[in-house]
Motif scaffolding. Structure first.
Motif, PDB file in Angstrom:
ATOM      1  N   ASN A  14       0.800  -1.219   0.000  1.00 41.17           N
ATOM      2  CA  ASN A  14       0.000   0.000   0.000  1.00 41.17           C
ATOM      3  C   ASN A  14       0.833   1.268   0.000  1.00 41.17           C
ATOM      4  N   LEU A  15       1.992   1.245   0.637  1.00 39.39           N
ATOM      5  CA  LEU A  15       2.867   2.417   0.591  1.00 39.39           C
ATOM      6  C   LEU A  15       3.294   2.682  -0.848  1.00 39.39           C
ATOM      7  N   GLY A  63      -1.512  11.568   3.142  1.00 41.35           N
ATOM      8  CA  GLY A  63      -2.892  11.998   3.298  1.00 41.35           C
ATOM      9  C   GLY A  63      -3.867  10.844   3.352  1.00 41.35           C
ATOM     10  N   VAL A  64      -3.433   9.722   3.943  1.00 40.52           N
ATOM     11  CA  VAL A  64      -4.312   8.558   4.105  1.00 40.52           C
ATOM     12  C   VAL A  64      -4.258   8.131   5.566  1.00 40.52           C
ATOM     13  N   SER A  65      -5.245   7.348   5.970  1.00 39.95           N
ATOM     14  CA  SER A  65      -5.245   6.838   7.336  1.00 39.95           C
ATOM     15  C   SER A  65      -4.298   5.646   7.434  1.00 39.95           C
ATOM     16  N   ILE A  66      -3.878   5.345   8.639  1.00 39.50           N
ATOM     17  CA  ILE A  66      -3.050   4.155   8.844  1.00 39.50           C
ATOM     18  C   ILE A  66      -3.826   2.908   8.428  1.00 39.50           C
ATOM     19  N   THR A  67      -5.141   2.920   8.629  1.00 39.16           N
ATOM     20  CA  THR A  67      -5.966   1.787   8.208  1.00 39.16           C
ATOM     21  C   THR A  67      -5.773   1.507   6.724  1.00 39.16           C
ATOM     22  N   THR A  68      -5.737   2.557   5.915  1.00 45.48           N
ATOM     23  CA  THR A  68      -5.549   2.389   4.473  1.00 45.48           C
ATOM     24  C   THR A  68      -4.176   1.801   4.184  1.00 45.48           C
ATOM     25  N   LEU A  69      -3.156   2.253   4.890  1.00 40.28           N
ATOM     26  CA  LEU A  69      -1.817   1.707   4.666  1.00 40.28           C
ATOM     27  C   LEU A  69      -1.724   0.245   5.095  1.00 40.28           C
ATOM     28  N   LEU A  70      -2.513  -0.148   6.104  1.00 43.90           N
ATOM     29  CA  LEU A  70      -2.460  -1.526   6.580  1.00 43.90           C
ATOM     30  C   LEU A  70      -3.500  -2.415   5.908  1.00 43.90           C
ATOM     31  N   ALA A  94       3.868  -3.505  30.983  1.00 39.09           N
ATOM     32  CA  ALA A  94       3.001  -3.169  32.113  1.00 39.09           C
ATOM     33  C   ALA A  94       1.524  -3.186  31.737  1.00 39.09           C
ATOM     34  N   GLY A  95       1.211  -3.177  30.433  1.00 29.13           N
ATOM     35  CA  GLY A  95      -0.181  -3.232  30.003  1.00 29.13           C
ATOM     36  C   GLY A  95      -0.680  -2.010  29.274  1.00 29.13           C
ATOM     37  N   SER A  96       0.140  -0.972  29.129  1.00 24.83           N
ATOM     38  CA  SER A  96      -0.266   0.188  28.343  1.00 24.83           C
ATOM     39  C   SER A  96      -0.283  -0.190  26.873  1.00 24.83           C
ATOM     40  N   GLY A  97      -1.043   0.561  26.077  1.00 19.64           N
ATOM     41  CA  GLY A  97      -1.051   0.279  24.648  1.00 19.64           C
ATOM     42  C   GLY A  97      -2.051   1.139  23.913  1.00 19.64           C
ATOM     43  N   ALA A  98      -1.982   1.078  22.586  1.00 17.90           N
ATOM     44  CA  ALA A  98      -2.905   1.806  21.713  1.00 17.90           C
ATOM     45  C   ALA A  98      -3.373   0.867  20.618  1.00 17.90           C
ATOM     46  N   THR A  99      -4.663   0.922  20.321  1.00 12.66           N
ATOM     47  CA  THR A  99      -5.265   0.111  19.280  1.00 12.66           C
ATOM     48  C   THR A  99      -6.023   1.025  18.339  1.00 12.66           C
ATOM     49  N   MET A 100      -5.752   0.912  17.029  1.00 13.70           N
ATOM     50  CA  MET A 100      -6.518   1.670  16.059  1.00 13.70           C
ATOM     51  C   MET A 100      -7.755   0.859  15.717  1.00 13.70           C
ATOM     52  N   LEU A 101      -8.923   1.439  15.961  1.00  7.67           N
ATOM     53  CA  LEU A 101     -10.178   0.744  15.723  1.00  7.67           C
ATOM     54  C   LEU A 101     -10.692   0.939  14.310  1.00  7.67           C
ATOM     55  N   LEU A 102     -10.725   2.181  13.845  1.00  7.92           N
ATOM     56  CA  LEU A 102     -11.318   2.507  12.552  1.00  7.92           C
ATOM     57  C   LEU A 102     -10.478   3.547  11.836  1.00  7.92           C
ATOM     58  N   GLY A 103     -10.578   3.548  10.525  1.00  8.13           N
ATOM     59  CA  GLY A 103      -9.966   4.588   9.708  1.00  8.13           C
ATOM     60  C   GLY A 103     -10.727   4.691   8.404  1.00  8.13           C
ATOM     61  N   ASP A 104     -10.805   5.897   7.866  1.00 10.18           N
ATOM     62  CA  ASP A 104     -11.518   6.112   6.611  1.00 10.18           C
ATOM     63  C   ASP A 104     -10.898   7.295   5.893  1.00 10.18           C
ATOM     64  N   ASP A 105     -10.862   7.227   4.566  1.00 10.92           N
ATOM     65  CA  ASP A 105     -10.249   8.290   3.771  1.00 10.92           C
ATOM     66  C   ASP A 105     -11.228   8.997   2.848  1.00 10.92           C
ATOM     67  N   LEU A 110      -9.530   9.973   8.596  1.00  9.27           N
ATOM     68  CA  LEU A 110     -10.105  10.037   9.924  1.00  9.27           C
ATOM     69  C   LEU A 110      -9.846   8.692  10.584  1.00  9.27           C
ATOM     70  N   GLU A 111      -9.344   8.716  11.820  1.00  7.96           N
ATOM     71  CA  GLU A 111      -9.021   7.483  12.541  1.00  7.96           C
ATOM     72  C   GLU A 111      -9.613   7.534  13.942  1.00  7.96           C
ATOM     73  N   VAL A 112      -9.983   6.359  14.464  1.00  9.15           N
ATOM     74  CA  VAL A 112     -10.458   6.231  15.847  1.00  9.15           C
ATOM     75  C   VAL A 112      -9.561   5.212  16.548  1.00  9.15           C
TER      76      VAL A 112
END
Length: 198
Positions: A14-15, A63-70, A94-105, A110-112
């Motif tokens: 995709n890149l 100019g795309v969301s990470i969702t589009t790249l993945l 320790a349990g910290s983290g980030a999860t991308m739920l949604l993305g749209d172009d 726009l990402e959530v």
């Protein structure tokens, strides 16, 4: 093939596609994103798994969301992400983290995301493209948001928005876990011109 290998292959494919779609050379994408030409080549050849920060810089520059790249599957009208189906972008022991739920172009990227920060942990972000807006809703605990060196305390149930084209960080300075939902709106990109460095 593992999930990580799948993501590495999708990112490579995709890149290359979006760089061609935007008319960017390797050098122009490197200049726009701040990611070296050599790193872009390695990613496009699926020889490396880049950091979240590098992936964000490339998505912003294209100019795309990470969702589009993945290359996440999306339906034309309804995109349903069930529990556990988001893309885990980073985590700590320790349990910290980030999860991308949604993305749209469709109307500009726009990402959530969801974030969890354990006591004493945090995450920093490089500045995004001018015009990028982040909106956060704290659902548990207390967030210390630092924007361009200025701290803001956001309690559970509180929300905050800010222009994310400056250094920013998320911290949990309390003894309880902090959880939040974040939406990121990124301005659309057009043309291969290289932005003037300031």
């Amino acid at each position: 093939m593992s999930d990580l290998e799948d993501l590495t292959q999708a990112l490579a494919r995709n890149l290359k596609h979006w760089r061609g779609e935007r008319g960017f050379t390797l050098d122009s994408l490197a200049a726009r994103s701040g990611v070296s030409r050599g790193m872009i080549i390695q990613i496009e050849q699926a020889r490396t798994n880049p950091s979240v920060g590098t992936t964000v810089k490339l998505a912003d520059a294209l100019g795309v969301s990470i969702t589009t790249l993945l290359d996440r599957d999306r339906g034309p009208r309804v995109q349903l992400v069930l529990p556990g189906e988001g893309v885990r972008m980073w985590s700590t022991e320790a349990g910290s983290g980030a999860t991308m739920l949604l993305g749209d172009d469709r109307r500009g990227p726009l990402e959530v995301w969801t974030y969890r920060l354990e006591p004493g942990e945090g995450a920093a972000s490089d500045p995004h493209l001018a015009g990028t807006l982040e909106m956060l809703h704290v659902t548990a605990g207390r967030l210390t948001l630092v924007v361009d060196g200025e701290p803001y305390e956001v309690p559970a149930g509180g929300a905050v928005s800010f222009e994310a084209n400056q250094p920013h960080a998320y911290r949990n300075d309390t003894a309880e876990p902090m959880e939040m939902t974040m939406a990121i709106s990124i301005p659309p990109v057009s043309g291969p011109e290289v932005p003037v460095q300031r």
